[in-house]
Scaffold this motif. Structure first.
Motif, PDB file in Angstrom:
ATOM      1  N   ASP A 102      55.785 -11.961  44.081  1.00 17.69           N
ATOM      2  CA  ASP A 102      57.067 -11.625  44.687  1.00 17.69           C
ATOM      3  C   ASP A 102      57.035 -11.865  46.191  1.00 17.69           C
ATOM      4  OD1 ASP A 102      58.151 -10.962  42.329  1.00 17.69           O
ATOM      5  OD2 ASP A 102      57.863  -8.796  42.522  1.00 17.69           O
ATOM      6  N   PHE A 103      55.887 -11.529  46.770  1.00 16.90           N
ATOM      7  CA  PHE A 103      55.702 -11.719  48.210  1.00 16.90           C
ATOM      8  C   PHE A 103      55.902 -13.194  48.564  1.00 16.90           C
ATOM      9  CE2 PHE A 103      52.639 -12.192  51.818  1.00 16.90           C
ATOM     10  CZ  PHE A 103      53.227 -11.300  52.688  1.00 16.90           C
ATOM     11  N   VAL A 104      55.290 -14.058  47.755  1.00 17.76           N
ATOM     12  CA  VAL A 104      55.440 -15.493  48.011  1.00 17.76           C
ATOM     13  C   VAL A 104      56.861 -15.945  47.686  1.00 17.76           C
ATOM     14  CG1 VAL A 104      54.651 -17.765  47.297  1.00 17.76           C
ATOM     15  CG2 VAL A 104      53.004 -15.952  47.663  1.00 17.76           C
ATOM     16  N   ASP A 105      57.401 -15.394  46.609  1.00 16.79           N
ATOM     17  CA  ASP A 105      58.751 -15.791  46.223  1.00 16.79           C
ATOM     18  C   ASP A 105      59.774 -15.428  47.281  1.00 16.79           C
ATOM     19  OD1 ASP A 105      57.994 -16.971  43.941  1.00 16.79           O
ATOM     20  OD2 ASP A 105      58.421 -15.276  42.629  1.00 16.79           O
ATOM     21  N   SER A 106      59.446 -14.439  48.103  1.00 16.72           N
ATOM     22  CA  SER A 106      60.394 -14.113  49.157  1.00 16.72           C
ATOM     23  C   SER A 106      60.060 -14.871  50.442  1.00 16.72           C
ATOM     24  CB  SER A 106      60.409 -12.614  49.392  1.00 16.72           C
ATOM     25  OG  SER A 106      59.112 -12.149  49.619  1.00 16.72           O
ATOM     26  N   GLY A 107      59.269 -15.918  50.304  1.00 16.25           N
ATOM     27  CA  GLY A 107      59.102 -16.824  51.441  1.00 16.25           C
ATOM     28  C   GLY A 107      57.934 -16.518  52.342  1.00 16.25           C
ATOM     29  N   HIS A 108      56.996 -15.687  51.895  1.00 16.72           N
ATOM     30  CA  HIS A 108      55.877 -15.356  52.765  1.00 16.72           C
ATOM     31  C   HIS A 108      54.667 -16.238  52.448  1.00 16.72           C
ATOM     32  CE1 HIS A 108      58.455 -11.814  52.703  1.00 16.72           C
ATOM     33  NE2 HIS A 108      58.035 -11.619  53.941  1.00 16.72           N
ATOM     34  N   ASP A 109      53.768 -16.304  53.409  1.00 14.94           N
ATOM     35  CA  ASP A 109      52.646 -17.226  53.303  1.00 14.94           C
ATOM     36  C   ASP A 109      51.398 -16.521  52.781  1.00 14.94           C
ATOM     37  OD1 ASP A 109      54.377 -19.025  54.507  1.00 14.94           O
ATOM     38  OD2 ASP A 109      53.849 -18.230  56.475  1.00 14.94           O
ATOM     39  N   LEU A 110      50.511 -17.331  52.196  1.00 12.18           N
ATOM     40  CA  LEU A 110      49.354 -16.757  51.513  1.00 12.18           C
ATOM     41  C   LEU A 110      48.148 -17.668  51.715  1.00 12.18           C
ATOM     42  CD1 LEU A 110      48.246 -14.733  49.331  1.00 12.18           C
ATOM     43  CD2 LEU A 110      49.079 -16.323  47.627  1.00 12.18           C
ATOM     44  N   ILE A 111      47.009 -17.057  52.006  1.00 13.56           N
ATOM     45  CA  ILE A 111      45.754 -17.810  52.064  1.00 13.56           C
ATOM     46  C   ILE A 111      44.790 -17.146  51.076  1.00 13.56           C
ATOM     47  CG2 ILE A 111      43.760 -18.401  53.476  1.00 13.56           C
ATOM     48  CD1 ILE A 111      45.558 -18.639  55.853  1.00 13.56           C
ATOM     49  N   VAL A 112      44.267 -17.915  50.172  1.00 16.35           N
ATOM     50  CA  VAL A 112      43.347 -17.369  49.175  1.00 16.35           C
ATOM     51  C   VAL A 112      42.022 -18.103  49.299  1.00 16.35           C
ATOM     52  CG1 VAL A 112      42.952 -16.941  46.737  1.00 16.35           C
ATOM     53  CG2 VAL A 112      45.269 -16.943  47.605  1.00 16.35           C
ATOM     54  N   ALA A 113      40.946 -17.345  49.412  1.00 17.56           N
ATOM     55  CA  ALA A 113      39.619 -17.954  49.384  1.00 17.56           C
ATOM     56  C   ALA A 113      38.882 -17.410  48.170  1.00 17.56           C
ATOM     57  CB  ALA A 113      38.853 -17.630  50.658  1.00 17.56           C
ATOM     58  N   ALA A 114      38.473 -18.297  47.313  1.00 18.00           N
ATOM     59  CA  ALA A 114      37.685 -17.893  46.140  1.00 18.00           C
ATOM     60  C   ALA A 114      36.231 -18.234  46.417  1.00 18.00           C
ATOM     61  CB  ALA A 114      38.190 -18.610  44.908  1.00 18.00           C
ATOM     62  N   ASP A 115      35.391 -17.871  45.519  1.00 22.00           N
ATOM     63  CA  ASP A 115      33.982 -18.218  45.673  1.00 22.00           C
ATOM     64  C   ASP A 115      33.331 -18.115  44.303  1.00 22.00           C
ATOM     65  OD1 ASP A 115      31.649 -18.918  47.006  1.00 22.00           O
ATOM     66  OD2 ASP A 115      32.279 -17.800  48.760  1.00 22.00           O
ATOM     67  N   THR A 116      32.044 -18.353  44.240  1.00 20.33           N
ATOM     68  CA  THR A 116      31.402 -18.209  42.941  1.00 20.33           C
ATOM     69  C   THR A 116      31.651 -16.799  42.441  1.00 20.33           C
ATOM     70  OG1 THR A 116      29.441 -17.771  44.214  1.00 20.33           O
ATOM     71  CG2 THR A 116      29.516 -19.843  43.025  1.00 20.33           C
ATOM     72  N   ASN A 117      31.715 -16.644  41.145  1.00 22.66           N
ATOM     73  CA  ASN A 117      32.031 -15.366  40.512  1.00 22.66           C
ATOM     74  C   ASN A 117      33.399 -14.854  40.947  1.00 22.66           C
ATOM     75  OD1 ASN A 117      29.511 -15.190  39.180  1.00 22.66           O
ATOM     76  ND2 ASN A 117      28.608 -14.636  41.142  1.00 22.66           N
ATOM     77  N   ALA A 118      34.324 -15.763  41.154  1.00 21.09           N
ATOM     78  CA  ALA A 118      35.673 -15.327  41.504  1.00 21.09           C
ATOM     79  C   ALA A 118      36.239 -14.512  40.352  1.00 21.09           C
ATOM     80  CB  ALA A 118      36.556 -16.536  41.772  1.00 21.09           C
ATOM     81  N   SER A 119      36.943 -13.461  40.701  1.00 13.95           N
ATOM     82  CA  SER A 119      37.459 -12.564  39.677  1.00 13.95           C
ATOM     83  C   SER A 119      38.645 -13.199  38.955  1.00 13.95           C
ATOM     84  CB  SER A 119      37.903 -11.263  40.311  1.00 13.95           C
ATOM     85  OG  SER A 119      39.031 -11.504  41.107  1.00 13.95           O
ATOM     86  N   ASP A 120      38.962 -12.640  37.794  1.00  8.67           N
ATOM     87  CA  ASP A 120      40.091 -13.150  37.023  1.00  8.67           C
ATOM     88  C   ASP A 120      41.382 -13.033  37.808  1.00  8.67           C
ATOM     89  OD1 ASP A 120      38.508 -13.821  34.972  1.00  8.67           O
ATOM     90  OD2 ASP A 120      38.862 -12.012  33.791  1.00  8.67           O
ATOM     91  N   LEU A 121      41.481 -11.968  38.597  1.00 11.57           N
ATOM     92  CA  LEU A 121      42.705 -11.747  39.367  1.00 11.57           C
ATOM     93  C   LEU A 121      42.941 -12.899  40.340  1.00 11.57           C
ATOM     94  CD1 LEU A 121      44.987  -9.814  40.164  1.00 11.57           C
ATOM     95  CD2 LEU A 121      43.446  -8.821  41.814  1.00 11.57           C
ATOM     96  N   ILE A 122      41.885 -13.255  41.074  1.00 14.61           N
ATOM     97  CA  ILE A 122      42.017 -14.346  42.045  1.00 14.61           C
ATOM     98  C   ILE A 122      42.320 -15.645  41.309  1.00 14.61           C
ATOM     99  CG2 ILE A 122      40.744 -15.678  43.773  1.00 14.61           C
ATOM    100  CD1 ILE A 122      41.523 -12.916  44.748  1.00 14.61           C
ATOM    101  N   ARG A 123      41.668 -15.838  40.147  1.00 13.33           N
ATOM    102  CA  ARG A 123      41.942 -17.037  39.362  1.00 13.33           C
ATOM    103  C   ARG A 123      43.399 -17.070  38.897  1.00 13.33           C
ATOM    104  NH1 ARG A 123      37.329 -19.632  37.197  1.00 13.33           N
ATOM    105  NH2 ARG A 123      35.457 -18.736  38.093  1.00 13.33           N
TER     106      ARG A 123
END
Lengths: 435, 692
Positions: A102-123
């Protein structure tokens, strides 16, 4: 008591706190940074410092902090969100997958950094953005020919990436000379999502696999199909950056020197700082955010906008386009802005001329088809926010008295009628008074 | 919290992957350049004396010479703070700390005044921070001047009142009315107590020291541990305001512990590996990004460098990737945490085993040679038994001097992963097309994988493709790489990847096209062949184009799977579109003007004929009435007719229908009237004529 106090001080600030990027109030923006460990705040501080020095207010929180939330009383508290919490399975407070979408849908920006063993949520968040990380949780992107030479790293998972997207607006006009260090997981882009783009791709010899186990089947991700860092610009101009490596944001990688395997040049400093700083400028709309104002159209030689045009009128169309530079609106210079005169399909599509000061103009003749037309300006360029302006204007046919008079081809008819009338007049006189 | 820890673990893991697990490098030049970057004073001075102290102390420890000169401005604010009677103990504490480094000119009397003020604070102090700052300041005053009496009369009493704030688990409370205990506070308390001991005019009660030693041991029970052997303290309570991170908590404890150990006689019973673990924790952080963390790290390491409990020795390797081909030497350095040289010692390579299989050591235990010039322990040549591969080497530090064993801690054996790389020989590479049933070779091409190849093959679905090569290590053994992929790419960008397997000493892949037609989507045509052979320990990993194969596959049956849709260039939707211009309707064709004029002349001809006819018949107007009234009507009648005709002309030129009809109405009525009069007059005259 202190909470009440805090609340009272926040009330007058609320209108300023809660907007996404808006052309009216683009500066002083708040960004929520979520960690799974607060030590990241120190180990990745150069990145945050570069953001803070550009006027961003960063709010550092643990991802499982029960008090975090993106909005309060229906208003967003932040303009951007940075997720440096690859292992978080569940956020604290009111944040969850839907809240972020919703945050993105309302036009806000997002930076996501994953790494090994990234959680399901981040995926899941990444999947919603058209990015599919390698499903094997232990897989790392490995490249045995284009790795970064290091005295202490032997398994070639530290990559020196230099296959960047070709776009000055996304990566800045200064060329990134040094390769970017990357260590983490790879992803592929969903073929059904045409908004997501690879910014940094792996080399053709890369593959994504667990370095500690033998390969019996071909890995699911190989070659330059692997994206290391991707961006997405949503239709509402919200911008998203997804990286498969958290360590590429770290001070260690920012400061570290880099030499690509097989190349004699050793760079004192990796390209990470430049690459990620420039990308963050793009993500937070300091570059490539356009606005179009002052759309004008009128008949040639006139100044006022008419209520409607007549077919075959000559008209002039002009628009001013500006780009946000982080501090002010600068004139946007390009030579490929096009306008369409559109009814069901474009009747006229013309490239606008420019005075290089942000003013774009053109002139053309209204088609000889009447109906309700639109002036449509659809500007979609790599890295820029899309401009979509449309202005409706009816076009009417000629009125009965606007056609041509005294056509030479009709002279015989005129002559016949008038000679008839003259004859009639003569005849009446002769007939009555002849003796 | 556990999740929290997990995150940190991950970070450390991420760092450790790149820096080879559990290798900690002592402080080096990168720290020095980072320090200069981090501690840059804004216009010649730091924001506060605390920041100035942190910067000065860091520069002092790291021995940085070309530091920014801030002594004038700092000295000024130091003397201002010391002279002012309104400055807090906190302010005084940091001012004195800065003064300790800069040695500004401060009068003895000022110190005297401060000392008496501070003593008053110490005597009626009730919160830990009061004690900490005031006692700390007194210690600093004692160090900086000799002429001021700073000794505490009732040291035992003060010791007890600080000790009263301690908890049973070794942690401390900040004040007696604050029930929450904290590890951070424990560090401050230890430092304050160390101050009390050094300021005591008479000896401190020995039993107090003994209980405090026990408290320290208890405090060390709460240490948290990482997998790589580093240990740290973390605050149990997480309060937004007073929460200290693991770094500042640990560094507070380290400062307190070392300060306390240096003022008491006798040792504190702490295991050496915990001290080493703490050192590893600080080194494992790398280069922190903010000045506070940086100071905490460097200051704590400096405390550990010369503490009286145990001085940790750090074993580090400049390189863990050793090339067998280039005959790299195995080098090991042993330093203290700040990188200064260690006491005389020997490094023993105890064991080495292939990582993943812990069973047997591949080498004998041996002592490394010492190169005193570079202070490096090295192994001349890697033993013959070591081939390319990933190994784990186990080192042990043996101190020469038995006295040193009481002073230094080495942490027993250290396991270090070592990558031994080399150039792998690729032999007998060839590609061939085989006939399916007989297995006889149709065409065969030798390949040289050191460069690009352009073998041209053609095959149909009844044939097989065979690619084979051999890999041997520098020691002449058979080698299995991690990555051995064969990639076939069709013209339409459809790719197929196969893992090349090994049969015995030969790497071989046989593609039986009959079984693969479905996988290949029945796509005939030219396929590019690409071979990738790579491994972490292979110095000459290759990505080579092998050539092309022209495949002739049968027509796809109806239910065959469709090849994936061709990849659309994502950039195609950007870029300008082609211009469109409207094509206007062409106007109707018209006759030339001359033709129209000629026809105009033709239409006028009948009128001319009519006029000629009139003249020919000799028309006259003799019947025109002669008397005045009918003549007027006749003229008016004809004027009326002319007006109607003129109206028609005007209608043609400009008038609209409504005006025309209206005017015509009036003119018509007028014409009726005058027409009736003149016609009846003409009729009566002609009747008269007939009757006459």
């Amino acid at each position: 008591m202190s909470k009440l106090h805090l609340f009272l001080t926040l009330i007058p600030l609320l209108p300023f706190l809660c907007t996404s990027f808006s052309p009216e109030n683009p500066s002083s923006r708040r960004v929520l940074v979520l960690f799974d460990d607060l030590a990241l705040k120190s180990s990745h501080s150069l990145y945050f410092k570069s953001l803070q020095s550009r006027g961003f207010e960063l709010d550092f929180k643990l991802s499982d902090d029960p008090k975090i939330g993106l909005q309060r009383y229906g208003q967003y508290l932040y303009d951007g969100l940075i997720l440096f919490c690859p292992t978080t399975e569940r956020f604290g407070g009111s944040i969850d997958l839907t809240a972020i979408l919703d945050f993105v849908d309302s036009g806000h920006d997002l930076i996501v950094a994953a790494d090994t063993n990234a959680s399901d949520l981040i995926r899941e968040i990444s999947t919603e953005c058209g990015v599919d990380f390698d499903e094997d949780p232990a897989a790392l992107v490995t490249d045995h020919t284009k790795y970064a030479v290091s005295e202490t790293d032997g398994d070639h998972t530290l990559l020196a990436g230099d296959d960047f997207i070709e776009s000055n607006v996304i990566l800045g006009s200064k060329k990134i000379e040094a390769p970017v260090l990357f260590q983490g997981i790879g992803h592929s882009l969903s073929p059904t999502n045409n908004l997501v783009l690879k910014v940094l791709s792996a080399s053709p010899s890369a593959y994504s696999a667990n370095p500690n186990s033998k390969l019996s089947n071909p890995p699911s991700l190989t070659g330059s199909a692997i994206s290391l860092v991707s961006i997405l610009q949503a239709r509402n101009n919200a911008r998203i950056l997804i990286s498969g490596s958290l360590s590429m944001f770290s001070n260690r990688f920012f400061r570290s020197g880099v030499r690509k395997a097989g190349s004699p040049t050793k760079y004192e400093k990796s390209g990470n700082e430049q690459f990620l700083t420039e990308l963050s400028k793009w993500v937070f709309h300091e570059r490539g955010h356009l606005k179009a104002v002052n759309v004008q159209h009128h008949k040639a030689g006139e100044a006022n906008e008419p209520a409607m045009y007549r077919i075959n009128d000559d008209l002039e169309y002009s628009v001013e386009i500006f780009e946000w530079s982080g501090r002010s609106w600068e004139p946007f210079v390009a030579d490929d802005v096009q306008v369409q005169f559109y009814m069901m399909s474009p009747y006229v599509l013309k490239t606008l001329s420019t005075d290089k000061k942000g003013h774009y103009f053109t002139a053309f003749k209204v088609p000889d088809v009447y109906g309700v037309f639109q002036f449509k300006l659809e500007y979609q360029r790599l890295g820029y926010t899309s401009l979509s302006l449309s202005k409706q204007i009816p076009v009417r046919p000629y009125r009965h008295n606007e056609y041509e008079r005294f056509i030479p081809a009709a002279y015989p008819y005129y002559g016949a009628a008038f000679s008839m009338m003259a004859g009639f007049f003569m005849f009446t006189a002769v007939h009555l008074f002849n003796k | 919290m556990a999740k929290n820890l997990g995150g940190f673990l991950l970070l450390v893991l991420a760092i450790s992957i790149c820096e080879a697990a559990s290798i900690f490098q002592p402080i080096s030049d990168s720290h020095r350049s980072a320090a200069l970057e981090l501690f840059t004073p804004a216009d010649e001075s730091f924001g506060s004396l605390e920041e100035a102290y942190e910067a000065l102390r860091t520069f002092e420890i790291l021995g940085i010479q070309g530091k920014p000169d801030i002594s004038t401005s700092s000295c000024q604010s130091v003397s201002e703070t010391l002279v002012s009677s309104s400055s807090t103990t906190n302010g005084l504490f940091h001012a004195l700390k800065v003064n300790r480094i800069l040695k500004c000119k401060i009068d003895e009397e000022i110190f005297q005044g401060i000392a008496s003020r501070l003593k008053a604070v110490v005597n009626d102090g009730n919160s830990l921070l009061d004690f900490y700052y005031s006692i700390g300041s007194l210690v600093l005053v004692k160090d900086q001047t000799s002429g001021v009496d700073v000794l505490l009369g009732d040291a035992n009493g003060i010791f007890r009142s600080i000790k009263a704030l301690s908890q049973s688990d070794g942690r401390w409370r900040f004040s007696s009315n604050n029930p929450e205990s904290s590890t951070y506070a424990a560090g401050l308390a230890l430092e304050a107590l160390a101050g009390v001991v050094s300021l005591a005019s008479s000896d401190i009660d020995h039993s107090l020291i003994v209980t405090l030693k026990n408290d320290i041991v208890k405090l060390f029970d709460s240490l948290e541990k990482y997998d790589d052997g580093s240990v740290y303290f973390d605050e149990k309570l997480v309060d937004a305001h007073e929460h200290q991170g693991p770094l500042s908590t640990t560094s507070s404890v380290v400062r307190g512990l070392t300060a306390f150990a240096s003022v008491i006689s006798g040792s504190i019973n702490l295991p050496g590996d915990k001290i080493l673990g703490l050192a590893k924790f600080f080194l494992g952080i790398g280069i922190p990004g903010n000045s506070k963390d940086f100071f905490n790290q460097i200051d704590s390491l400096a405390c550990l460098e010369s503490n009286r409990v145990y001085v940790p020795l750090i074993l580090s390797l400049p390189a863990t990737v050793l090339s067998l081909t280039k005959k790299d030497q195995l080098k090991v350095k042993v330093n203290t945490v700040l990188g200064s040289s260690a006491p005389p010692l020997a490094v023993k390579l105890v064991r080495a085993f292939i990582s993943g299989s812990k069973d047997s050591s591949v080498i004998k235990t041996q002592e490394l040679k010492f190169d005193p010039e570079n202070a490096v322990h090295f192994l001349d040549v890697l033993p013959k038994s070591i081939d390319v591969g990933t190994y784990v080497f186990v080192f042990e530090i043996v101190l020469h001097d038995s006295v040193d064993k009481e002073v230094y801690t080495t942490g027993g054996q250290t396991q270090v992963p070592i990558f031994v790389t080399g150039i792998i020989k690729i032999d007998n590479a060839e590609i061939a097309v085989l006939d399916s049933d007989l297995g006889s070779i149709e065409t065969q091409t030798k390949l040289d994988l050191a460069r690009e190849n352009a073998a041209l093959l053609s095959a149909n679905h009844l044939q097989k493709l065979r690619l084979s090569f051999q890999l041997t290590t520098p020691r002449g053994k058979f080698f299995k790489p991690h990555q051995a992929f064969l990639k076939l790419r069709h013209e339409t960008k459809v790719e197929h990847i196969f893992v090349v397997g090994n049969s015995g000493k030969q790497f071989e892949i046989i593609l039986d096209f009959l079984g693969l037609v479905e996988k290949f989507f029945y796509l005939s045509g030219r396929y590019d062949i690409q071979l990738t052979v790579g491994d972490a320990i292979m110095e000459n990993s290759v990505l080579r184009a092998v050539g092309h194969v022209e495949l002739d596959l049968p027509e796809a049956p109806e239910k065959a799977p469709q090849p994936p849709a061709p990849h659309v260039d994502p950039y195609s939707r950007y870029g300008p579109k082609a211009e469109i211009t409207h094509i206007f309707r062409t106007p109707e064709k018209r006759p030339p003007r001359e033709l129209s004029l000629a026809f105009l002349g033709l239409t006028l001809l009948p009128f001319v004929g009519f006029l000629i006819g009139l003249l020919h018949f000799g028309v006259n107007l003799k019947n025109f009435p002669t008397s005045a009234v009918p003549a007027t009507f006749a003229i008016l009648f004809h004027i009326g007719i002319a007006a109607v005709l003129l109206l028609y002309v005007l209608f043609w030129l400009k008038l609209d229908l409504f005006t025309t009809l209206k005017t015509l109405g009036f003119l018509g009525a007028f014409l009726m009237f005058v027409g009736h009069r003149i016609l009846s007059h003409l009729a009566s005259t002609s009747a008269k004529l007939k009757s006459a």
